[in-house]
Write an enzyme that holds these catalytic residues in place. Structure first.
Site, PDB file in Angstrom:
ATOM      1  N   ALA A  82       0.825  -1.210   0.000  1.00  0.00           N
ATOM      2  CA  ALA A  82       0.000   0.000   0.000  1.00  0.00           C
ATOM      3  C   ALA A  82       0.858   1.258   0.000  1.00  0.00           C
ATOM      4  O   ALA A  82       0.604   2.202  -0.759  1.00  0.00           O
ATOM      5  CB  ALA A  82      -0.934  -0.007   1.210  1.00  0.00           C
ATOM      6  N   CYS A 203       3.351   6.685  11.887  1.00  0.00           N
ATOM      7  CA  CYS A 203       2.277   7.511  11.337  1.00  0.00           C
ATOM      8  C   CYS A 203       1.569   8.343  12.405  1.00  0.00           C
ATOM      9  O   CYS A 203       1.333   9.547  12.208  1.00  0.00           O
ATOM     10  CB  CYS A 203       1.267   6.630  10.609  1.00  0.00           C
ATOM     11  SG  CYS A 203       0.739   5.178  11.548  1.00  0.00           S
ATOM     12  N   HIS A 316      -5.970   8.550   9.991  1.00  0.00           N
ATOM     13  CA  HIS A 316      -6.022   8.480  11.446  1.00  0.00           C
ATOM     14  C   HIS A 316      -6.637   9.765  12.016  1.00  0.00           C
ATOM     15  O   HIS A 316      -6.503  10.852  11.442  1.00  0.00           O
ATOM     16  CB  HIS A 316      -4.617   8.349  12.038  1.00  0.00           C
ATOM     17  CG  HIS A 316      -3.954   7.039  11.795  1.00  0.00           C
ATOM     18  ND1 HIS A 316      -4.591   5.945  11.255  1.00  0.00           N
ATOM     19  CD2 HIS A 316      -2.670   6.631  12.051  1.00  0.00           C
ATOM     20  CE1 HIS A 316      -3.746   4.929  11.179  1.00  0.00           C
ATOM     21  NE2 HIS A 316      -2.575   5.322  11.660  1.00  0.00           N
ATOM     22  N   GLN A 394      -2.964   8.444   6.763  1.00  0.00           N
ATOM     23  CA  GLN A 394      -1.919   7.568   7.279  1.00  0.00           C
ATOM     24  C   GLN A 394      -0.952   7.126   6.187  1.00  0.00           C
ATOM     25  O   GLN A 394       0.247   7.004   6.431  1.00  0.00           O
ATOM     26  CB  GLN A 394      -2.550   6.337   7.949  1.00  0.00           C
ATOM     27  CG  GLN A 394      -1.557   5.374   8.578  1.00  0.00           C
ATOM     28  CD  GLN A 394      -1.024   4.342   7.608  1.00  0.00           C
ATOM     29  OE1 GLN A 394      -1.728   3.918   6.683  1.00  0.00           O
ATOM     30  NE2 GLN A 394       0.224   3.921   7.808  1.00  0.00           N
TER      31      GLN A 394
END
Length: 415
Positions: A82, A203, A316, A394
């Site tokens: 990702a 993160c 987030h 994130q």
């Protein structure tokens, strides 16, 4: 491999905005109508865009060539994950200068084809011989891979920018958020072929400190209490896919698939899945504590955190309570944050409009709202506090974007 100490206080004077996207609709900086983009910006996003932009690509390259020969040769380690896919998207969007781009991944992923800037690029197997022709290596393949191949890449002359936790707390390896402490990279020269390792913070640390550090510079944080609400993307593409799958299964009354999580994730939340330490805090919570002190080069601050996994795709959210050494009224805090690089404010009390994870998704900035004086301190004139709510993507600022910005910072020093 060059290593160097970290001794500079946070936030260099005259720090400038690095690749900030502002704009939006009045109270904030984003259009809440949605972008129509897919959740992960690598292969799927490239395929989505590729119908027109990449239609003429007819050949497969092992190394994508671009720019001039004087630009750095770049490698992405973990290119099919990702964050690796987001690296590709961000390098394309920001037109990051590179003379070549090599995509590296496990033996299992070797041979896969990925679209990038008009070419089909073949993923190569990551080996110890992968870095002789690499100047900057962006790593996001997990701590084990970083620990093995990061030093090999650096010894081969590459500057490694690592997104794992492998080197964050290693003495002599800088832990960097470019807008906040990029000046500690003064000794790193990607052209020298001396090699170096630079660590990307976690993160949740990046997203919190983008908002907290400008206030810390103004009034000195004495105590910080953070509660995080963390998206599935932090656990990787498989976790994101399982959240989507579980959501459909719940709505359709089917049995729940639990390959990534031992409990139901959809329509639920739970304590962060990282391992617990002896003190009862999990690793994610202690990362925020330890990394903040290292980035600030300041240990005289009390920090506590509670990290929660929530069924959100890729941004987030964090509730942050700060106590300062000096007075800092909410209006002053809002003014400081309005000028902070990489920060945008959504703080519209009359309309009860504040940041959400959807606002932050696919955005470069960290969004801040709910900025208010801490009423728990009452009339005590010797105590000064602020509460606020922070959201950040994130995968972008929490990972890939921050790493690319570090690389941009290194290039800017050569100009």
């Amino acid at each position: 491999m060059k290593r160097f100490g970290v001794s500079t206080d946070v936030l260099p004077s005259g720090a400038s905005r690095v690749g900030v996207a502002r704009g939006g609709t009045g109270h904030g900086c984003v259009n809440r109508g949605g972008s129509g983009r897919r959740w992960v910006a690598g292969l799927k996003l490239q395929d989505q865009k590729g119908a027109s932009r990449h239609a003429t690509a007819a050949r497969t390259a092992v190394v994508a060539a671009a720019g001039s020969a004087s630009d750095p040769r770049v490698a992405i380690v973990g290119a099919t994950g990702a964050v690796g896919q987001e690296f590709l998207s961000i390098i394309d969007e920001r037109q990051f200068p590179h003379s070549s781009l090599k995509l590296l991944a496990s033996k299992r992923s070797a041979g896969k084809k990925m679209k990038f800037q008009g070419e089909t690029v073949e993923v190569q197997e990551l080996t110890e011989d992968s870095f002789s022709d690499v100047d900057i290596a962006l790593f996001s393949a997990g701590g084990g891979i970083s620990k093995k191949f990061g030093p090999i890449a650096a010894d081969s002359g590459a500057v490694v920018i690592d997104n794992s936790s492998a080197f964050r707390m290693t003495e002599g390896i800088p832990l960097v958020i470019p807008e906040l402490n990029g000046d500690i990279l003064g000794d790193v020269d990607w052209k020298s072929r001396d090699g170096a390792i630079i660590a990307n913070p976690n993160c949740s640390t990046i997203i919190a400190l983008m908002a907290v550090t400008p206030l810390h510079k103004e009034a000195t944080v004495k105590r910080m209490v953070v509660s995080t609400y963390q998206a599935s993307s932090g656990a990787g593409q498989a976790a994101m896919d399982e959240l989507v799958q579980q959501t459909g299964e719940v709505l359709e009354g089917k049995a729940i698939t639990k390959n990534i999580w031992p409990i139901q994730y959809a329509f639920n939340l739970f304590s962060h899945n990282s391992d617990l330490e002896a003190n009862g805090y999990n690793e994610e919570e202690m990362k925020l504590v330890r990394e903040t002190r290292k980035i600030w080069n300041y240990n005289d601050v009390d920090i506590t955190a509670t990290c929660i996994r929530v069924p959100v795709m890729r941004a987030h959210a964090e509730s942050v309570n700060l106590e300062f050494e000096k007075p800092l009224p909410e209006d002053k805090a809002r003014e400081i944050l309005s000028k902070a690089p990489g920060v945008s404010i959504i703080d519209d009390r009359p309309n009860n409009t504040f940041p959400t994870p959807l606002d932050a998704s696919f955005q470069d900035d960290v969004f801040v709202g709910r900025i208010r004086d801490d009423v728990s301190l009452g009339e005590d004139k010797n105590r000064h506090g602020i509460d606020m709510f922070v959201c950040g993507d994130q995968i972008r600022k929490g990972a890939a974007l921050n790493a690319v910005q570090i690389a941009e910072f290194l290039l800017s020093k050569q100009n």
